[in-house]
Enzyme design. Structure first.
Site, short mmCIF file in Angstrom:
data_model
loop_
_atom_site.label_atom_id
_atom_site.label_comp_id
_atom_site.label_asym_id
_atom_site.label_seq_id
_atom_site.Cartn_x
_atom_site.Cartn_y
_atom_site.Cartn_z
N HIS A 77 -3.81 -9.27 2.81
CA HIS A 77 -3.97 -9.75 1.43
C HIS A 77 -5.39 -10.23 1.15
O HIS A 77 -5.82 -10.25 0.01
CB HIS A 77 -2.90 -10.79 1.10
CG HIS A 77 -1.57 -10.14 0.88
ND1 HIS A 77 -0.62 -10.04 1.86
CD2 HIS A 77 -1.07 -9.47 -0.19
CE1 HIS A 77 0.41 -9.36 1.39
NE2 HIS A 77 0.17 -9.01 0.15
N GLU A 96 10.27 -1.54 0.44
CA GLU A 96 9.23 -1.72 1.46
C GLU A 96 9.82 -2.03 2.84
O GLU A 96 9.14 -1.96 3.85
CB GLU A 96 8.21 -2.78 1.05
CG GLU A 96 8.80 -4.08 0.52
CD GLU A 96 7.75 -5.00 -0.11
OE1 GLU A 96 6.55 -4.73 -0.02
OE2 GLU A 96 8.17 -6.02 -0.70
N ASP A 144 3.64 -2.56 3.01
CA ASP A 144 4.65 -3.07 3.94
C ASP A 144 5.49 -1.95 4.52
O ASP A 144 5.89 -2.01 5.69
CB ASP A 144 5.56 -4.09 3.23
CG ASP A 144 4.89 -5.44 3.18
OD1 ASP A 144 4.40 -5.89 4.22
OD2 ASP A 144 4.84 -6.04 2.09
N CYS A 191 3.22 2.15 -5.00
CA CYS A 191 2.36 0.97 -5.15
C CYS A 191 1.70 0.70 -3.80
O CYS A 191 2.18 1.14 -2.76
CB CYS A 191 3.29 -0.17 -5.52
SG CYS A 191 2.49 -1.57 -6.21
C1 PEP Z 1 3.12 -3.45 -0.68
O1 PEP Z 1 3.71 -3.98 0.25
O2 PEP Z 1 2.78 -2.27 -0.69
C2 PEP Z 1 2.78 -4.22 -1.90
C3 PEP Z 1 2.33 -3.62 -2.96
O3 PEP Z 1 2.87 -5.55 -1.89
P1 PEP Z 1 2.01 -6.56 -0.99
O4 PEP Z 1 0.75 -5.85 -0.57
O5 PEP Z 1 1.72 -7.74 -1.84
O6 PEP Z 1 2.89 -6.87 0.16
MG MG Z 2 4.71 -5.80 0.11
#
Ligand code: PEP
Ligand code: MG
Length: 768
Positions: A376, A618, A642, A689
């Protein structure tokens, strides 16, 4: 000559960074130059340590077996002439030239042009770069400026990296001690890590305070008790001043709750705490070790307490201790001071919280010795548009504070005190890149549609209110993910419903009619909240994270749901739930949602009664039973960050396994395809995503699967849009058929890179 020198130096550096053996490096460089410039022969002759002889050290085109064998006096041959005159030599039909010298077995007789250019750096003669071609017309005298420019850059690069020095030394060492494998120092001025963003940055190196922990503090006898006590006093005082400044900045970031910082301040003002450290100094300890003893003692004490709130105070003590330690070690406190000049921050790792605190105009780049591709902190750095390089091993041995640093995030290279030539070259690359981005900006209002008319909706992933500016700047169709945990990372308590409503309302309004997907808090993993009653877990990503925390803190969860519902009255909000792993979780969420809607209706509070709800796919297990869930939700968001980590059992934050974290793994591709097919069958919208949505290799596969929605970091949107607009979807779905037959990620990558649409520049923006 139709080639531009653009990027050649960058690639030469890349070659040097990737390979330790100097002979191999030089061989790869000449091969690269010959191929890129379409020249039949490219050779490097190196001046030997005596300064009297030129030795062929690498060649592309001549017989490789003559390397190290062809050697000439500096007043012999055309190569020697270039050195003697210290000027480029260009000759057509070299065999007719009076200085021509024939070397048996070299194959030189084939070539009808010769160009030799001295390799000189700061008046040090390094050798000669030679080009030869079969066809007379391939090069001409007009090309001399181009090749001279190239030679100047190569000379600077090889001198700076110590490459030729290493070659000479290596020979010496080999002849003295056969078989001795000496560690190459070719990379002493620059380092290579993993590229996770694009962009260049330049500035003064600063170390992060958090890069030094108490584990690195060892007993040392105090030389003078009085001095040590004074040092301690100053460190306490400056630490307290820091905290006061942070409290000021936290307000600037609209994070009102300053209680944690106030607790830190309290320790710093507490004389008895200071006195106890002073006693260790009186017994002969240095201030750092005295501090360590007392901090560790306090932390242990608090950790043993039953009261969870008090137990949590152990981390406050550790933070305060680290701050004081930083001052004792003479580090500027980067968590407070505004950087007065452009800086590059060096740290072993960085938390999202620290990054939020550090983000400011003069923070130009970040280099981490650890870090994961989809951590993150990396995601946040992208959203702050700060170039970041991760996994740079040995960085603290090479880069010192105050060094002047250039970082090329696209290649993952970090330069220490680079010479003028390299600085100039990077200025040029920087301006070329910004021109390229300016060109892409015309796509802002154009759709992401393939040449055969397949339309892809492009979303932005954001975390802070200010990111909405990037949504506008890069032209996203909607907001595919708003990570609500980011704005609350440094708080002492969960934000109230009112505070959340206020923020969500502002962000929904700022979306300006676009759909905005608000995800409930995804805390845990690498996003810890100080106030949560959570002990350190052995496997935080497999532990108490995300919707699991929300469902166990139902009041807090309900506050958030109400706040989002109320904000939905002001625009087009959707609700997204992260890390779903059971059908039971979804049932519970739907029940809570129904109750909270009912509660708001009763109170005559406006909200969007038809608000759409979705889940993040995920956790791989949920895919197996997804068909049972699809009827009760409105949309799916595939969280690739994830999904890859859970599917492949590779911690997304751990640089030791970063090479295994690969969204091109056939298991990942097959799994995503299954989800897309199922959603299509059931008529459920699905959006991909996470970072893979901006990885061009992945994008081509996703489109081949028929995915028509991708949501990514805003800054990646122009490149992805541009890429999509050059593709043919039907070709991609055929190509996917071939990809599905591949057994490894490497095979997939190799197959894709053979495809014409992956020209080099595009692949550079593909970070896996
Ligand atoms: C992911 O896991 O791809 C996602 C978009 O969420 P994060 O990166 O916040 O876990
Ligand atoms: Mg995620």
């Amino acid at each position: 000559m139709a080639i531009s020198p653009s990027g050649i130096l960058e690639n030469v550096l890349q070659i040097i960074a990737e390979s330790g053996d100097p002979e191999l490096v030089l061989d790869r460089i000449v091969t690269y130059i010959a191929q890129t410039c379409h020249i039949d022969v490219c050779s490097v002759y190196v001046l030997d340590p005596s300064g009297n002889r030129l030795i062929l050290k690498a060649t592309q085109g001549l017989e490789k077996s003559t390397v190290d064998k062809i050697s000439m006096n500096i007043n012999e041959g055309l190569t020697g002439l270039a050195l003697e005159t210290m000027a480029p030599v260009f000759v057509i039909n070299p065999s007719k030239h009076e200085r021509y010298k024939f070397y048996k077995d070299s194959g030189e007789e084939l070539y009808s042009t010769f160009m030799g250019i001295p390799l000189v750096y700061h008046q040090n003669i390094l050798g000669v770069l030679v080009f030869q071609t079969v066809e007379e017309k391939t090069i001409s005298r007009k090309d001399i400026p181009f090749f001279s420019n190239l030679a100047t850059q190569i000379a600077a690069t090889v001198a700076y990296t110590g490459l030729l020095e290493n070659l000479k030394l290596q020979k010496k060492v080999t002849s003295e001690k056969p078989g001795d494998s000496r560690e190459s120092s070719a990379t002493k001025n620059f380092l290579k890590g993993l590229s996770v963003t694009s962009g260049f940055a330049e500035g003064e190196a600063v170390y992060s305070r958090n890069s030094i922990g108490f584990d690195q503090i060892h007993p040392k006898q105090a030389l003078d008790v009085k001095t040590e006590r004074e040092r301690l006093e100053v460190a306490f005082r400056t630490s307290a001043e820091d905290i006061k400044k942070i409290i000021g900045r936290a307000k600037e970031l609209s994070m009102e709750d300053t209680a944690i910082l106030e607790a830190h301040l309290m320790y710093l003002m507490d004389n008895s705490f200071k006195k106890k450290i002073g006693r260790h100094i009186d017994q002969g300890e240095c201030a750092e070790f005295a501090l360590k003893k007392e901090i560790l003692f306090h932390m242990e004490f608090f950790k043993k307490l039953n009261d969870p709130y008090l137990r949590e105070r152990a981390s406050d003590i550790e933070d305060t201790g680290k701050r004081i330690l930083g001052h004792l070690l003479g580090q500027t406190n980067h968590f407070v001071e505004k950087f007065e000049k452009p800086v590059i921050l060096f740290a072993s790792d960085i938390s999202p919280v620290d990054l939020v605190n550090l983000n400011q105009e003069n923070l130009k780049g970040i280099v981490l010795s650890k870090g994961g591709k989809t951590s993150h902190a990396v995601i946040l750095a992208k959203s702050f548009e700060i170039p970041i390089i991760i996994g740079v091993k040995g960085v603290f041995n090479v880069i010192q504070e105050k060094d002047h640093v250039i970082m090329d995030a696209s290649s993952g290279i970090v330069f220490r005190n680079p010479p003028e030539e390299i600085r100039k070259e990077y200025d040029r690359l920087k301006s070329e890149q910004s021109k390229a981005f300016d060109k892409l900006s015309v796509l802002k209002n154009k759709p992401a549609v393939t040449t055969d008319g397949f339309k892809v909706t492009i979303g932005a992933n954001i975390g802070l209110l200010s990111d909405m500016d990037l949504v506008d700047k890069y032209g996203a169709d909607f907001i595919g993910l708003y990570r609500t945990e980011f704005p609350f990372l440094i708080r002492q308590t969960f934000p109230s419903e009112e505070e959340q409503f206020d923020l969500y309302k502002r962000i929904v309004e700022k979306a300006n009619g676009r759909i905005i997907t608000i995800r409930t808090m995804d805390i845990g993993g690498d996003k810890f909240l100080n106030h949560l009653d959570s002990e350190k877990e052995a496997n935080p990503f497999l532990g108490w994270r995300s919707v699991r925390i929300s469902l166990e803190n139902e009041d807090v969860f309900r506050d958030q749901i109400r706040a989002i519902l109320r904000a939905s009255a002001f625009g087009k909000a959707r609700l997204l739930f992260p890390m779903i792993s059971t059908v039971g979780e979804v049932r519970k969420i739907i029940e809570i949602l129904r109750e909270e809607k009912h509660f708001l209706q009763k109170g005559k509070v406006s909200f969007d009664a038809g608000i759409q709800i979705g889940i993040m796919v995920e956790v791989p297990g949920i895919i197996r039973i997804l068909d049972r869930l699809l009827d009760s939700i409105d949309f799916i968001s595939i969280g690739t960050n994830d999904l890859v980590q859970y599917l492949l059992a590779v911690d997304r934050n751990n640089e030791k396994v970063a090479h295994l974290y690969n969204p091109l793994h056939p298991a990942v591709i097959g799994t995503i395809l299954d989800v897309i097919r199922l959603c299509r069958q059931k008529g459920k919208p699905v959006c991909i995503c996470g970072e893979a949505a901006a990885n061009l290799a992945c994008v081509s596969l996703f489109l081949g699967m028929g995915a028509d929605c991708l949501s990514m970091n805003p800054a990646s949107i122009p490149v992805v849009k541009n890429f999509i607009r050059e593709l043919d979807q039907k070709n991609l779905s055929e190509m996917l058929g071939e990809v599905l037959k591949k057994d490894t990620a490497e095979e997939v990558q190799a197959f894709l890179s053979k495809n014409a649409f992956f020209h080099e520049d595009l692949l550079k923006s593909s970070f896996f």
